[in-house]
Design a protein around this motif. Structure first.
Motif, PDB file in Angstrom:
ATOM      1  N   LEU A 172     121.969  23.925  89.462  1.00 41.00           N
ATOM      2  CA  LEU A 172     123.140  23.124  90.342  1.00 41.00           C
ATOM      3  C   LEU A 172     124.506  22.850  88.766  1.00 41.00           C
ATOM      4  CD1 LEU A 172     125.235  21.509  92.829  1.00 41.00           C
ATOM      5  CD2 LEU A 172     123.394  19.903  91.743  1.00 41.00           C
ATOM      6  N   SER A 173     125.943  23.371  89.667  1.00 38.68           N
ATOM      7  CA  SER A 173     126.654  23.113  88.102  1.00 38.68           C
ATOM      8  C   SER A 173     127.672  22.588  89.130  1.00 38.68           C
ATOM      9  CB  SER A 173     126.804  24.813  87.912  1.00 38.68           C
ATOM     10  OG  SER A 173     128.074  25.768  88.897  1.00 38.68           O
ATOM     11  N   GLN A 174     127.996  21.350  88.113  1.00 43.15           N
ATOM     12  CA  GLN A 174     129.410  20.832  88.289  1.00 43.15           C
ATOM     13  C   GLN A 174     130.512  20.580  87.247  1.00 43.15           C
ATOM     14  OE1 GLN A 174     130.287  19.190  91.540  1.00 43.15           O
ATOM     15  NE2 GLN A 174     132.079  18.791  90.245  1.00 43.15           N
ATOM     16  N   SER A 175     131.769  21.019  87.472  1.00 45.12           N
ATOM     17  CA  SER A 175     132.334  20.373  86.533  1.00 45.12           C
ATOM     18  C   SER A 175     133.106  19.193  86.616  1.00 45.12           C
ATOM     19  CB  SER A 175     134.338  21.416  86.900  1.00 45.12           C
ATOM     20  OG  SER A 175     134.779  21.266  85.945  1.00 45.12           O
ATOM     21  N   ILE A 176     132.922  18.292  85.634  1.00 44.24           N
ATOM     22  CA  ILE A 176     133.348  16.324  86.135  1.00 44.24           C
ATOM     23  C   ILE A 176     134.645  16.250  85.241  1.00 44.24           C
ATOM     24  CG2 ILE A 176     132.673  14.427  85.269  1.00 44.24           C
ATOM     25  CD1 ILE A 176     129.404  15.964  84.743  1.00 44.24           C
ATOM     26  N   PHE A 177     135.039  17.072  83.533  1.00 41.40           N
ATOM     27  CA  PHE A 177     136.050  16.715  84.382  1.00 41.40           C
ATOM     28  C   PHE A 177     137.240  18.027  83.289  1.00 41.40           C
ATOM     29  CE2 PHE A 177     139.243  14.165  80.747  1.00 41.40           C
ATOM     30  CZ  PHE A 177     139.733  13.316  81.653  1.00 41.40           C
ATOM     31  N   ALA A 193     128.414  19.490  83.916  1.00 45.01           N
ATOM     32  CA  ALA A 193     126.535  19.254  84.304  1.00 45.01           C
ATOM     33  C   ALA A 193     126.520  20.631  84.537  1.00 45.01           C
ATOM     34  CB  ALA A 193     126.344  17.880  84.671  1.00 45.01           C
ATOM     35  N   THR A 194     124.663  20.631  84.468  1.00 47.30           N
ATOM     36  CA  THR A 194     123.673  21.479  85.697  1.00 47.30           C
ATOM     37  C   THR A 194     122.950  21.436  85.062  1.00 47.30           C
ATOM     38  OG1 THR A 194     123.341  22.451  83.146  1.00 47.30           O
ATOM     39  CG2 THR A 194     125.270  23.676  83.656  1.00 47.30           C
ATOM     40  N   ALA A 195     122.029  21.730  86.415  1.00 47.55           N
ATOM     41  CA  ALA A 195     120.500  21.231  86.924  1.00 47.55           C
ATOM     42  C   ALA A 195     120.158  22.517  87.917  1.00 47.55           C
ATOM     43  CB  ALA A 195     120.676  19.916  87.647  1.00 47.55           C
ATOM     44  N   ASP A 196     118.520  22.071  87.473  1.00 50.57           N
ATOM     45  CA  ASP A 196     117.664  23.073  88.633  1.00 50.57           C
ATOM     46  C   ASP A 196     116.437  22.404  89.086  1.00 50.57           C
ATOM     47  OD1 ASP A 196     115.792  24.958  86.532  1.00 50.57           O
ATOM     48  OD2 ASP A 196     117.435  24.400  85.611  1.00 50.57           O
ATOM     49  N   TYR A 197     116.520  23.398  89.756  1.00 49.33           N
ATOM     50  CA  TYR A 197     114.810  22.547  90.047  1.00 49.33           C
ATOM     51  C   TYR A 197     114.054  23.589  91.462  1.00 49.33           C
ATOM     52  CZ  TYR A 197     111.843  19.340  92.123  1.00 49.33           C
ATOM     53  OH  TYR A 197     110.315  18.469  93.029  1.00 49.33           O
ATOM     54  N   GLY A 198     113.190  23.979  90.814  1.00 53.11           N
ATOM     55  CA  GLY A 198     112.224  24.729  91.453  1.00 53.11           C
ATOM     56  C   GLY A 198     110.456  24.765  91.093  1.00 53.11           C
ATOM     57  N   GLY A 199     110.255  26.134  91.277  1.00 51.52           N
ATOM     58  CA  GLY A 199     108.692  26.057  91.147  1.00 51.52           C
ATOM     59  C   GLY A 199     108.148  27.618  89.991  1.00 51.52           C
TER      60      GLY A 199
END
Length: 428
Positions: A194-199, A374-380
């Motif tokens: 997941l990536s999101q441009s905040i500003f 902001a960036t995030a990743d989630y997995g196994g």
């Protein structure tokens, strides 16, 4: 001591880039900067958002055609008074259409309302304006996608061997043998990113500029519909006028033939001279020639009308409506200007294009400002699917635009004479 210097450094950067900003935005950046901050564009990272280029403005560049009205004096057949003959000049895409008989059947009788409906459905001016509007709406959605969250998933299965010497392990332990290559070993990684441009000021202004361009193209499409109504309605009225002129000339030809027949009988009885009978014959032949010319003009008008509304380009149809004369309602100059400023779609399109240019200029200026994301990743990850271990990563980045590279300075060299040597000069 190092933490204090670091805090002073970041506070100076914030005052430099956000001078005049609200206290709330500055306070939010103070909490974000310690997470992750970098100066310049590191290797392997994407460049910052750039201002989008705007298309050329103007009706001609978008539609590729024009519809104009004009008035020209028409000589009278009775040689008494010249009259003004209005005409509609159609050029470019508005003069053509796509075939529409298969989609909208035609019975050979064409009314004014049906002609306008067919023109709005099949004229090339409306088709081009609609496609331009759809393209601008797609560009607006592309600009919006840079501000929305970007979510994707990956599945990786790797089989790997590693050369320890290439990785820098070049030592020997007494009593043990360390292999040069270890492996093979494998692992599976299932992960959502997941990536999101905040500003991002540049991306925000790009989206606003694209929205104004889409609005301008919607107004241009509305203006194209009005031009099609003008072109088709004017061509229909011109065809009715040509048919009326032909009917008038046909009546005059019948009258001239009757006079000529009467003069021939009178000449046979010796009541008039030969020159009078010849004069009546020339008059009848003149009306016959004018009638043939008006028939050709009517056929051309019907062919032009058929080309605008998707019918086969021929004159094998009849006009079913008779449009009687009706005087226009009285209108003052001030009322006409007020109505034009309020209702003209081309003026509204130009206004939207002006606002889009202002947003594009703001986006170009915003390229100097930092952006927050902001960036995030989630997995196994594990050896196989039954032994996956949950892992995740979360981070924020504050990117400052790097300065442009200095333009290389041009150097010029002047050849020295080959047979002389330059002596040092002294200055007092």
């Amino acid at each position: 001591m190092f933490g204090k210097l670091k805090a002073q450094f970041f506070s100076k950067l914030i005052r430099k880039y956000f001078r005049g900003a609200s206290s709330l935005a500055a306070l939010a950046l103070l909490f974000v900067v310690p997470v992750f901050a970098q100066l310049g564009a590191p290797a392997g990272t994407a460049p910052g958002t750039q201002a989008a280029q705007l298309p050329l403005s103007g009706r001609t560049a978008q539609s590729g055609g024009s519809v104009k009205t004009s008035e020209a004096p028409a000589p009278s057949t009775t040689a008494t008074v010249n009259t003004l003959s209005p005409s509609v000049q159609v050029q470019g895409a508005y003069a053509g259409s796509t075939p529409g008989v298969a989609k909208m059947p035609f019975n050979g009788k064409l009314g004014l309302r049906e002609a306008i409906v067919r023109g709005l459905a099949f004229n090339l001016g409306q088709t081009g304006a609609t496609q331009t509007m759809r393209q601008a709406d797609g560009q607006r959605k592309v600009a919006l996608s840079g501000l929305l969250p970007n979510l994707n998933g990956t599945i990786n299965e790797n089989v790997q061997t590693t050369d320890l010497r290439a990785e820098g392990f070049r030592f020997n332990l007494p009593g043990s043998v360390i292999p040069a290559v270890i492996g093979p070993f494998n692992y599976i990684d299932l992960r959502a990113h997941l990536s999101q441009s905040i500003f991002d000021f540049a991306a925000i202004n790009n989206y606003r500029a694209a929205s104004e361009i889409a609005k301008a193209n919607r107004y241009s499409a509305q203006d194209a519909r009005e031009l099609i109504v003008l072109a088709v309605g004017g061509a229909y009225l011109q065809t009715i006028a040509a048919r009326a002129r032909m009917a008038s000339e046909d009546a005059q030809l019948q009258s001239a033939n009757a006079v000529f027949d009467q003069s021939k009988q009178q000449f046979g009885q010796g009541l008039i001279a030969k020159v009078d009978a010849d004069r009546n014959e020339v008059q009848a032949l003149t009306h016959q020639q004018r009638l043939l010319s008006l028939k050709n003009d009517l056929a051309k008008q019907k062919i032009n009308l058929a080309r605008m509304i998707g019918l086969p380009p021929n004159d094998q149809y009849d006009l079913s409506d008779e449009v009687p004369f009706a005087p226009a309602a009285p209108l003052t100059v001030e009322a006409a200007l007020a109505q034009a400023f309020q209702q003209r779609a081309d003026l509204k399109a130009a206004d939207s294009q002006m606002r889009a240019a202002e947003r594009a200029h703001a986006a170009a200026r915003a390229e100097r400002y930092p952006s927050l994301g902001a960036t995030a990743d989630y997995g196994g990850i594990g050896v196989n699917t039954s032994q996956l271990q949950t892992t995740y990563t979360a981070g924020a980045s504050l990117k400052f635009p790097s300065g442009k590279a200095a333009k290389p300075r041009e150097t010029f060299s002047r050849p020295m004479p080959r047979s002389t040597s330059a002596a040092p000069s002294t200055k007092t």
